[in-house]
Scaffold this motif. Structure first.
Motif, mmCIF file in Angstrom:
data_model
loop_
_atom_site.group_PDB
_atom_site.id
_atom_site.type_symbol
_atom_site.label_atom_id
_atom_site.label_comp_id
_atom_site.label_asym_id
_atom_site.label_seq_id
_atom_site.Cartn_x
_atom_site.Cartn_y
_atom_site.Cartn_z
ATOM 1 N N GLN A 316 -3.715 -1.405 20.287
ATOM 2 C CA GLN A 316 -3.602 -1.963 20.994
ATOM 3 C C GLN A 316 -4.060 -2.377 21.995
ATOM 4 O OE1 GLN A 316 0.744 -1.138 22.926
ATOM 5 N NE2 GLN A 316 1.649 -1.401 20.436
ATOM 6 N N GLU A 318 -7.520 -3.138 23.137
ATOM 7 C CA GLU A 318 -8.664 -4.250 22.966
ATOM 8 C C GLU A 318 -10.269 -4.435 22.831
ATOM 9 O OE1 GLU A 318 -10.078 -9.115 23.780
ATOM 10 O OE2 GLU A 318 -9.468 -7.735 25.445
ATOM 11 N N GLY A 319 -10.601 -4.432 21.425
ATOM 12 C CA GLY A 319 -12.393 -3.760 21.447
ATOM 13 C C GLY A 319 -12.160 -2.251 20.484
#
Length: 404
Positions: A316, A318-319
């Motif tokens: 969950q 980001e990145g």
């Protein structure tokens, strides 16, 4: 019933703090923590039985010898070896691999072929490279794919009548991938090759049955299995152990010594030169008793629950990218944050009391495949909790905020 809170009470170190924070220990793939019954076994040995073994007629020596050989029998039973003398005490997995590699120096000739996999720890690469340098044998590699799985079709192509040895880990220490060792062993045997399986990473999660596997050699370390450091085991089929020459010379491994000629002791002592890690061997047995009392199946089931939970939560962010996405894996997650060096993430997590491993994890070819310098590796054990995973996720988010 599996009760993680009760289990955690067995591990004194889990109650300490690091940098003012409760310890969250997620470096279990490097070494597991030690429960109180195993610690007590160490104290008991040095308090009540400390003596050299196999050599003394006095009571302490005989008692220590009995405890040491009982531990060998516990290991035999755990891995289902046919004979207790097929279990060789070593200083760890690396020692066991090098013992076998040294022994095959006299059995391998120029242009014979040796197969390893792209998922190996350095300790299951370097000894075979050294063997090839000594003998002129050729090293071949089973490639991996993007999911961190071995490409079995390529393995089939590599096998030939020139293949003499195959060496593969049961579980990748860097990615957690569980390799299809049953297939690997069966296919190798069809061309007459011997197989060594590195069980260092599998043994805390999977109870390998060496007779059912029909594997020729299997190695493991106690310190991955809630035991002490500096001790491990090599299982070898009796017929192979009889063929291999001794790895080291000295006391204990001899039958008779004269200046003209030395004859060697029977198995297992032929490979156990010098005074062994007596306490380590005895306590290895105690660690196996502890894990079996909980149950390897219960352990694996709970750890898989932790793995799925951590996967869901970390993805969950980001990145964040996870390396090693095989459906068949143990409780290891290797990941990176886009644009951030893994070492920097590990340093911040440490300040939060969270212990993870960063770097190439002694599996540099894997990192080269992914074209990365390394990963952050969080490896979970049966004494970890989902609450600790939540702390990891929050720590990674904090690291991202600080370093982006």
């Amino acid at each position: 019933m599996f009760n993680v809170e009760n289990i955690r009470k067995d591990f004194p170190i889990l109650s300490r703090t690091v940098n003012g924070k409760p310890l969250v220990y997620f470096d279990n793939a490097a070494t597991s923590q030690t429960p109180k019954p195993v610690i007590d076994a160490i104290v008991d040995y040095y308090s009540n039985y400390n003596a050299n073994i196999h050599r003394g007629v006095h009571t302490l020596s005989q008692e220590a010898t009995d405890l040491y050989e009982q531990a060998r029998q516990k290991i035999q039973s755990h891995f289902n070896a046919k004979f207790s003398h097929e279990i060789i005490f070593t200083s760890g997995t690396t020692h066991g691999i090098n013992l076998v590699a040294h022994g095959f120096s006299s059995l391998i000739k120029k242009d014979d072929e040796i197969i390893v996999s792209a998922l190996e720890h350095h300790s299951n690469i370097v000894p075979w490279q050294m063997l090839c340098e000594r003998t002129g044998a050729i090293l071949k590699v089973i490639p991996m794919n993007e999911d961190g799985e071995l490409v079995m079709a390529k393995y089939d192509e590599l096998l030939s009548n020139n293949t003499k040895l195959v060496f593969v880990n049961h579980v990748s220490n860097a990615l957690g991938t569980i390799n299809p060792i049953e297939y690997i062993i069966d296919e190798a045997h069809k061309v007459g090759a011997a197989v060594l399986i590195d069980g260092a990473q599998s043994s805390p999660h999977i109870k390998a049955n060496v007779q059912d596997l029909d594997v020729d050699f299997y190695v493991a370390s106690a310190h991955k299995m809630c035991g002490p450091t500096g001790v491990g085991m090599l299982y070898g089929k009796e017929e192979w152990l009889k063929k291999l020459p001794p790895y080291q010379g000295g006391g204990e491994m001899i039958a008779e010594v004269t200046f003209e000629k030395t004859t060697y002791a029977d198995l297992p002592h032929k490979f156990e030169a010098g005074t062994p890690n007596i306490a380590g061997g005895i306590v290895f047995g105690a660690a196996i008793d502890y894990m079996n009392a909980i149950g390897l199946e219960a352990i694996a089931s709970y750890e898989n629950e932790l793995l799925e939970y951590a996967n869901e939560k970390l993805l969950q962010i980001e990145g964040l990218k996870i390396y090693g996405t095989s459906k068949n894996k143990t409780s290891v997650i290797s990941f990176n944050l886009e644009g951030i060096h893994p070492y920097d993430i590990g340093t911040i997590l440490d300040k939060l009391g969270i212990a993870v491993r960063t770097g190439h994890h002694c599996a540099q070819p894997i990192m080269d495949y992914y074209k990365i310098p390394g990963t952050v590796r969080a490896s979970f054990s049966f004494y970890n909790t989902k609450k600790e995973i939540d702390l990891l996720v929050e720590g990674v988010k904090k690291a991202k905020m600080m370093l982006s």
